[in-house]
Design an enzyme around this catalytic site. Structure first.
Site, short mmCIF file in Angstrom:
data_model
loop_
_atom_site.label_atom_id
_atom_site.label_comp_id
_atom_site.label_asym_id
_atom_site.label_seq_id
_atom_site.Cartn_x
_atom_site.Cartn_y
_atom_site.Cartn_z
CG ASP A 43 4.43 58.07 20.89
OD1 ASP A 43 4.75 58.32 21.82
OD2 ASP A 43 5.16 58.20 19.88
CD GLU A 55 2.56 61.58 23.67
OE1 GLU A 55 3.21 61.72 24.67
OE2 GLU A 55 3.09 60.92 22.53
#
Length: 876
Positions: A401, A437
């Site tokens: 993330d 990401e």
């Protein structure tokens, strides 16, 4: 202290069981003055440390944190909690590490750390021995935080659910024991732990199809599961759940965070919870709330075992397991947040601090803090936890993330960051699927395509291009689009402009997606023009305002058959683009059957039916719209799996970027009239119809017919082969490409039986199906609505052509999405076909001088339905 036994296992932080029945405890704090290991035992059981500890009693004006300074081992009884706390003074710091050997230790032992040192918030130092801290390396966790002053290291009050106080004020002297989670020791020394485990699937990148799901939300409403298994690890591992996933055809499950989580202070103050889980409490412990009640009652070891069993079951069924992990920030938030672990151990070392105000934390995540990945020990901590999940739990890969925050040196992103090299070079992790990401909220935070080998990356350019081409550009009308053939071709070919960066790196590094947990679902993209996040309690200010979505004239669900047709075609256009593109596709769970979140594009705090998938339709006795979409998606996934051209990683590499050195020999491009695009065609935003040919080395070739205009369009296909349609997005509304100058209308049935009619009476699900169907009939839960019911509509599900006045304008329409109004939808199929013949020339060309397809078709002319993407396969 038994120094000869110390360091036997303890070369890294953690709690290590030793052969003498004890354990070595090691924790890192580079700036603390003193650290204690705290072990908690119930009062009504004999203490394991009675012979070594000194009993402490309450002494007026002498707090216990002063008393514990005097003894190597001491204990105190907290009657209100029915617990005995024994504290072991640790030795250190030795290169930043503190050590102690426990004479006795056991599986399930509850423990934590207390740390003393300077209290100087303005300089970022916040040591507070009144706070019991989690072990950063702890493998189990128990309890949860209470929103009360004890949870905070600074002096504060909680008034009407809100924290009142200054993070730069005096130190809080309320003991946090009993108000915060604690660590639980798990003895996992068994060297035969993985004997008999199924092999890891090891799906090649080129064959991977990722399916993003939430462990709880996927089965929370699953009627095939008993109540106790719904929303659990065990529920995801249930045979019927696995059968559904196999029938769908995905290969790899990407699980939203399953590491232990804690709600952010903002959510706690507003009585809400973090459903998604992007607020990590511990990086070694699984989230207990996703385990069955029985496992939670048995303790942290049973919770961990349920996770292991889930991974084993998924492997046995042929699925890879990819974990979404959040190393960019922790649940402690900004300096006003609670103290659970890292802040109390060594805030200066774990977190990034502002250069001009070290008392404040640097925040490139939007969550209050950012872990300091310039510190070697923070990198080691992250690598250790990743290796633990891969080696001991069996995880096949990780999605990071806000990964740009993990690769910042002195605040700036670099692909040469030590953490990235640590991942690449690790013998275990470097061979797993590692997905980034590629953005954060920091300076120059957008970094798609810049992480290099061997990392895959979420491709937001693919997402935005696909949505824009099939939704917002169509809504804007002819000549108003932002995406033309060049941009679409680039995305269909794996985004070589972004990912052909390293020798050998190509399309498979592009994680293509149209919808993910963060944003609209696929169905909501076609139902809502704007977000509807009111229930989140933030006045609809949260979530992105740029969604590239369209509502087709009605905001939200609609019973209008014409709108339903357009929405379904648009959804299948996006799914078709996703699953027929080069690269690694990722689907959001529920998109395969039309799941909706009611227009909420940021439901991170919605642990309810907004985010839980609904499954009642699965047991209907006749085909529902959900079943029809599921069938279409499953067939498309099966086709992708069967086609050789998607199983290669050599379409585009560094030496074959579009416009760089040489084109790929594996792909060819054609305009609808059969000619090769000229340079002006690539830059013409009005050029929205084209053919993409994928050439196979040893199997048949395939063609993608992309018809991005609102007219049935004739395509002249390559004359060296015969072609046949094998899939089209238009099938969802009753059409497919037709040989000649008219599309083919597919026959429809008023009633189609489903698998539920053929379940043997002795099947384990027979009773379930009967009960579900009786309930649906009684509650009128599922309405089987005919796709076309208006009195004058044709009996087919054909997409209507543009109106006559649009045709005279060269295919432009009046701005209504997909160029039709309700009265136009009533035109019969013959009008559609006739218009296709008269307008095939207009829509198959952009420059006026390009030759048109002859009115008398030959064997190589096929007509693609308006606004569709179709797959054609070489015959023979």
């Amino acid at each position: 202290m038994r120094n000869p036994k110390l360091h036997r296992y303890a070369t890294r932080p953690g709690l290590y069981f030793t052969d003498d029945g004890g354990a070595d405890a090691v924790v890192r704090s580079e700036t603390a003055d003193q650290v204690w290991l705290s072990v908690l035992e119930p009062i009504d059981q004999p203490s394991a440390f009675f012979g070594e500890s000194v009993r402490l009693f309450d002494t007026p004006n002498v707090p216990f944190v002063r008393q514990i300074q005097e003894f190597a081992v001491c204990s105190r009884v907290i009657e209100s909690l029915y617990v005995r706390e024994t504290l072991f003074r640790m030795q250190g710091p030795n290169y930043g590490l503190w050590y102690v050997h426990l004479p006795k230790a056991w599986d399930g032992m509850r423990y934590g750390y207390r740390v003393d040192g300077a209290w100087d918030p303005k300089h970022g130092v916040r040591f507070n021995p009144y706070k019991l801290l989690l072990d950063p390396y702890g493998k189990g966790i128990d309890g949860s935080m209470e929103l009360c002053p004890a949870a905070f290291s600074y002096d504060c009050d909680v008034v009407d659910g809100k924290v009142k106080g200054s993070a730069f004020g005096p130190m809080n002297t309320i003991d946090s024991l009993g108000h915060m989670p604690i660590s639980v020791a798990i003895d996992d020394r068994d060297s035969k732990k993985h004997e008999g485990d199924p092999d890891h699937p090891h799906v090649p990148w080129s064959k991977t199809v990722i399916y993003e799901l939430h462990v709880k939300g996927f089965t929370a409403n699953a009627p095939w599961l008993p109540e106790e298994l719904r929303g659990t690890y065990a529920g995801l591992a249930h045979p019927i759940t696995l059968s559904y996933l196999q029938n769908l055809g995905v290969t790899s499950l990407e699980l939203l965070p399953i590491q232990a989580k804690q709600d952010e202070l903002f959510l706690q103050e507003h009585g809400r919870s973090n459903y998604w889980g992007y607020s990590t409490l511990n990086y070694f412990s699984p989230e207990p709330s996703y385990a069955t009640k029985a496992a939670r009652e048995r303790g942290a070891g049973a919770v961990r075992q349920e996770v292991i069993d889930m991974v084993r079951a998924l492997h046995e069924a042929g699925f890879e397991v990819i974990m979404d992990v959040v190393y960019n920030h922790t649940c402690e938030g900004g300096v006003e947040g609670p103290t659970t672990c890292w802040r109390g151990l060594d805030s200066i070392s774990y977190y990034r601090h502002q250069k001009d105000n070290v008392g404040r934390l640097e925040d490139t995540t939007g969550c209050g803090n950012s872990l300091d990945f310039t510190n070697t020990h923070v990198i080691t901590f992250a690598i250790d936890s990743l290796r633990y999940w891969a080696k001991r739990i069996g995880i096949d890969g990780f999605r990071f993330d806000l990964a740009a925050s993990l690769a910042r040196l002195d605040g700036e992103f670099t692909r040469h960051h030590p953490f990235l090299y640590a991942l690449r070079s690790d013998l275990l992790l470097g061979n797993l699927k590692l997905i980034m990401e590629p953005w954060d909220l920091g300076n120059l935070g957008w970094r798609t395509g810049q992480f290099g080998s061997p990392f895959g990356e979420w491709n937001d350019r693919f997402r935005d291009t696909t949505r824009t081409f099939w939704l917002t550009d169509v809504e804007a009308g002819h000549g108003s689009g932002r995406v033309g053939m060049q941009e679409m071709a680039t995305r269909l070919c794996g985004s070589a402009d972004l990912f052909a960066t390293d020798p050998g790196r190509g399309a498979s590094s592009s994680i293509n997606y149209v919808a993910c947990h963060d944003g609209f679902t696929l169905t909501d993209l076609t139902q809502y023009a704007v977000k509807h996040n009111e229930v989140n309690g933030e006045n609809n200010n949260d979530g992105s305002n740029v969604n590239h979505s369209a509502n087709f004239g009605v905001e939200g669900p609609s019973d209008d058959p014409a709108i339903t047709l357009k929405r379904e075609r648009a959804a299948m256009n996006m799914l078709g683009t996703l699953l027929l593109s080069l690269g690694t596709p990722m689907m959001l769970a529920g998109d395969e059957f039309g799941n909706s979140q009611h227009g909420n594009n940021n439901p991170y705090s919605q642990d309810n039916d907004i985010t839980w998938l609904t499954w009642d339709w699965l047991y209907a006795p006749e085909k529902t719209p959900q079943m029809n979409r599921l069938d279409t998606v499953s067939r498309l996934l099966s086709l992708r799996r069967s086609l050789d051209m998607f199983h290669h990683e050599d379409f585009f590499t560094r030496l074959s970027q579009l416009g760089l050195l040489k084109p790929s020999s594996r792909v060819q491009w054609f305009l609808p009239n059969g000619t090769t695009p000229m340079e002006r065609d690539w830059f013409d935003l009005g050029m929205r119809s084209f053919t993409m040919r994928l050439l196979s080395n040893n199997e048949v070739d395939v063609l993608l017919l992309v018809n991005g205009v609102n007219e049935d369009t004739a395509f002249r296909l390559p004359s060296d082969s015969e072609w046949t349609p094998v899939w089209s997005s238009a099938e969802s509304t009753g059409q497919r490409p037709g040989h000649g100058l008219a599309v083919e209308d597919l026959p429809t049935e008023d009633s189609q039986s489903t698998w539920t009619r053929n379940v043997p009476p002795d099947s384990s699900v027979h009773y379930l199906i009967k009960r579900m169907q009786e309930r649906m009939a009684a509650d009128d839960a599922i309405h089987l609505v005919s796709m076309v019911e208006t009195e004058n509509e044709s009996s087919t599900l054909a997409m209507p052509a543009a109106r006559d006045d649009d045709a005279r304008d060269g295919g432009a329409h009046d701005g209504s999405v997909y160029g039709t109004s309700a009265r136009d939808d009533a035109r019969d199929a013959s009008a559609v076909k006739g218009k296709a013949q008269s307008q095939a020339q207009t829509q198959s060309q952009s420059p006026a001088e390009q030759p048109a397809v002859a009115e008398q078709p030959d064997d190589n002319v096929w007509t693609a339905p308006a606004l569709s993407i179709s797959l054609m396969k070489q015959v023979g």
